[in-house]
Design an enzyme around this catalytic site. Structure first.
Site, PDB file in Angstrom:
ATOM      1  N   ASP A  86       0.878  -1.165   0.000  1.00 16.28           N
ATOM      2  CA  ASP A  86       0.000   0.000   0.000  1.00 16.28           C
ATOM      3  C   ASP A  86       0.917   1.216   0.000  1.00 16.28           C
ATOM      4  O   ASP A  86       1.820   1.319   0.833  1.00 16.28           O
ATOM      5  CB  ASP A  86      -0.878  -0.022   1.250  1.00 16.28           C
ATOM      6  CG  ASP A  86      -1.823   1.166   1.292  1.00 16.28           C
ATOM      7  OD1 ASP A  86      -2.431   1.472   0.258  1.00 16.28           O
ATOM      8  OD2 ASP A  86      -1.938   1.784   2.361  1.00 16.28           O
ATOM      9  N   THR A 118       2.406   2.291  -3.125  1.00 12.62           N
ATOM     10  CA  THR A 118       3.476   1.921  -4.066  1.00 12.62           C
ATOM     11  C   THR A 118       4.274   3.159  -4.496  1.00 12.62           C
ATOM     12  O   THR A 118       5.485   3.083  -4.692  1.00 12.62           O
ATOM     13  CB  THR A 118       2.880   1.189  -5.293  1.00 12.62           C
ATOM     14  OG1 THR A 118       2.097   0.109  -4.808  1.00 12.62           O
ATOM     15  CG2 THR A 118       3.961   0.634  -6.200  1.00 12.62           C
TER      16      THR A 118
HETATM   17  N1  LIG Z   1      -6.780   8.561  -7.176  1.00 12.48           N
HETATM   18  C1  LIG Z   1      -6.625   8.032  -5.961  1.00 12.48           C
HETATM   19  N2  LIG Z   1      -7.294   8.544  -4.900  1.00 12.48           N
HETATM   20  C2  LIG Z   1      -7.125   8.019  -3.683  1.00 12.48           C
HETATM   21  N3  LIG Z   1      -6.303   6.961  -3.419  1.00 12.48           N
HETATM   22  C3  LIG Z   1      -5.618   6.402  -4.441  1.00 12.48           C
HETATM   23  C4  LIG Z   1      -5.730   6.918  -5.742  1.00 12.48           C
HETATM   24  N4  LIG Z   1      -4.933   6.182  -6.554  1.00 12.48           N
HETATM   25  C5  LIG Z   1      -4.338   5.239  -5.770  1.00 12.48           C
HETATM   26  N5  LIG Z   1      -4.746   5.359  -4.498  1.00 12.48           N
HETATM   27  C6  LIG Z   1      -4.380   4.554  -3.358  1.00 12.48           C
HETATM   28  O1  LIG Z   1      -4.026   5.435  -2.318  1.00 12.48           O
HETATM   29  C7  LIG Z   1      -3.288   4.721  -1.350  1.00 12.48           C
HETATM   30  C8  LIG Z   1      -1.993   5.349  -0.988  1.00 12.48           C
HETATM   31  O2  LIG Z   1      -2.300   6.635  -0.875  1.00 12.48           O
HETATM   32  P1  LIG Z   1      -1.740   7.497   0.225  1.00 12.48           P
HETATM   33  O3  LIG Z   1      -0.304   7.133   0.331  1.00 12.48           O
HETATM   34  O4  LIG Z   1      -2.013   8.752  -0.436  1.00 12.48           O
HETATM   35  O5  LIG Z   1      -2.540   7.263   1.473  1.00 12.48           O
HETATM   36  C9  LIG Z   1      -2.997   3.494  -1.932  1.00 12.48           C
HETATM   37  O6  LIG Z   1      -3.926   2.571  -1.469  1.00 12.48           O
HETATM   38  C10 LIG Z   1      -3.130   3.711  -3.378  1.00 12.48           C
HETATM   39  O7  LIG Z   1      -3.079   2.492  -3.866  1.00 12.48           O
HETATM   40  P2  LIG Z   1      -1.709   1.562  -3.872  1.00 12.48           P
HETATM   41  O8  LIG Z   1      -1.953   0.421  -2.914  1.00 12.48           O
HETATM   42  O9  LIG Z   1      -1.739   1.141  -5.285  1.00 12.48           O
HETATM   43  O10 LIG Z   1      -0.515   2.385  -3.517  1.00 12.48           O
HETATM   44 MG   LIG Z   2      -3.355   0.602  -1.481  1.00 17.26          MG
HETATM   45 MG   LIG Z   3      -1.647  -0.010  -6.433  1.00 18.11          MG
HETATM   46 MG   LIG Z   4      -1.107  -1.617  -3.308  1.00 22.11          MG
END
Ligand SMILES: Nc1ncnc2c1ncn2[C@@H]1O[C@H](COP(=O)(O)O)[C@@H](O)[C@H]1OP(=O)(O)O
Ligand SMILES: [Mg+2]
Ligand SMILES: [Mg+2]
Ligand SMILES: [Mg+2]
Length: 344
Positions: free
Chosen positions: A140, A142
């Site tokens: 989470d 990435t």
């Molecule tokens: N457009 C978006 N709006 C909100 N969250 C998002 C968006 N795109 C990806 N994410 C997800 O936001 C989370 C991380 O966000 P943050 O660091 O801002 O809290 C991750 O779960 C990410 O997925 P991922 O698991 O692919 O990284």
């Molecule tokens: Mg995520």
């Molecule tokens: Mg992702």
């Molecule tokens: Mg992820």
């Protein structure tokens, strides 16, 4: 006579599975080769995400073969790219906890690169409100992972729609709960003495715990609690690093309405939930930037339970997150309503 499930076995498997998967991600974090691809929604995925998902699902399948699994990634790209598949397969084979009894709990090895792909795709359940369903976010944050920032390996068990067990592996957060919240990665993330960050967990009704992540078995755990907050204007709030994930402008307006003067602490991933649950920060604000973005279950299930079991309250009706100590949650929501209402 029906006995109540205490979720001891589920918690143990979840903790060890996340710990082992976190070890894999950490090796990729320190390596130059991250095998980054862009998915159809333009978000990144790396060999670390694929490898961690394979390892977690392998352990769940062996221990809980009848449970369903909803996980973020799919094996399609690895099926189409032999070199990438071999790189992930290599990582998966190498990721082992040095404690053999811990490895035994997690079950046998992934047999081949082919079976690894099928294991990754076992996370394609549609989910739903009935039955036992595990939610996995193998990495989470990435984008944080790629930037050298915070990220989390996340696993939660839901039973009939209710989160019962939640585990977060945060390899770049400090081991100590009392270190103040700060941006960037902690010194503990350096792998000294085999320590590499923190493992948070909670079981519904049993409180929340933290322990050092370890490369062997599980370290000793202790209970964590949110920090009592008598004066909301003294709160430290955290939010996303990525402006595209959460509206930083709205968060600043809400903070100002609450009289908060400290600047926000920006960090990626569910490390934010863990950080406020252990009392390092006070509030977590996640405010929608796009009306059509639907939050995913694997992005919140574990962190939400850990905050609630540490004495907090969260609100995440699909659009955004407000996590705060129970006593001040209403006040924060009021400010969120005012700020978002003004925009309508
Ligand atoms: N457009 C978006 N709006 C909100 N969250 C998002 C968006 N795109 C990806 N994410 C997800 O936001 C989370 C991380 O966000 P943050 O660091 O801002 O809290 C991750 O779960 C990410 O997925 P991922 O698991 O692919 O990284
Ligand atoms: Mg995520
Ligand atoms: Mg992702
Ligand atoms: Mg992820």
């Amino acid at each position: 006579m029906a006995t109540t499930n205490t979720y001891d076995h589920e918690l143990n498997v979840a903790l060890l599975a996340v710990q082992r998967a976190t070890l894999l991600t950490k090796s990729v974090f320190h390596s130059h080769t991250k095998g980054t691809l862009n998915k159809s929604d333009a978000s990144p995925v790396t060999i670390g995400d694929f490898g961690a998902q394979a390892l977690i699902i392998a352990a769940l399948q062996l221990n809980f073969p009848d449970d369903e699994i909803v996980a973020e990634e799919e094996a399609k790209d690895l099926r189409e790219n032999g070199q990438l598949r071999e790189t992930v397969w290599d990582l998966v084979q190498k990721a082992k906890l040095s404690d053999s009894s811990a490895e035994k709990v997690l079950g046998g090895e992934v047999k081949s690169a082919e079976s690894m792909l099928d294991i990754i795709d076992k996370g394609a359940s549609q989910g739903g409100a009935k039955g036992r369903i595990w939610a996995i976010d193998p990495i989470d944050g990435t984008k944080g992972f790629l930037r050298g920032g915070q990220y989390a390996v996340c696993l939660a068990l839901m039973v009939d729609g209710d989160v019962k067990v939640g585990v977060l592996g945060c390899p770049n957060l400090p081991v100590s709960d009392s270190e103040p919240l700060k941006e960037g990665i902690g010194a503990d993330a350096s792998d000294e003495e085999g320590k590499f960050g923190v493992l948070f967990s909670a079981v519904q009704g049993k409180g929340a715990q933290s322990r050092a992540l370890s490369k062997s078995g599980l370290a000793e755990s202790h209970d964590i609690k949110m920090k009592p907050l008598t004066n909301i204007s003294e709160a430290t709030f955290c939010e996303s690093v990525e402006a595209g994930h959460s509206s930083q402008g709205d968060a600043a307006a809400i903070a100002s309405k609450l009289g908060i003067t400290k600047p926000s602490v920006r960090m990626d991933s569910q490390a934010k939930y863990g950080s406020i649950a252990r009392g390092a920060g006070d509030l977590y604000l996640r405010l929608p930037v796009r009306k059509d973005y639907v939050e995913k279950i694997w992005d919140h299930a574990a962190g939400d339970l850990i905050v609630r079991e540490a004495g907090g309250r969260t609100l995440k009706e699909n659009k955004g997150v407000v996590a705060a100590p129970k006593d001040v949650h209403g006040k924060v929501i009021e400010a969120v309503r005012e700020v978002l209402g003004e925009k309508e």
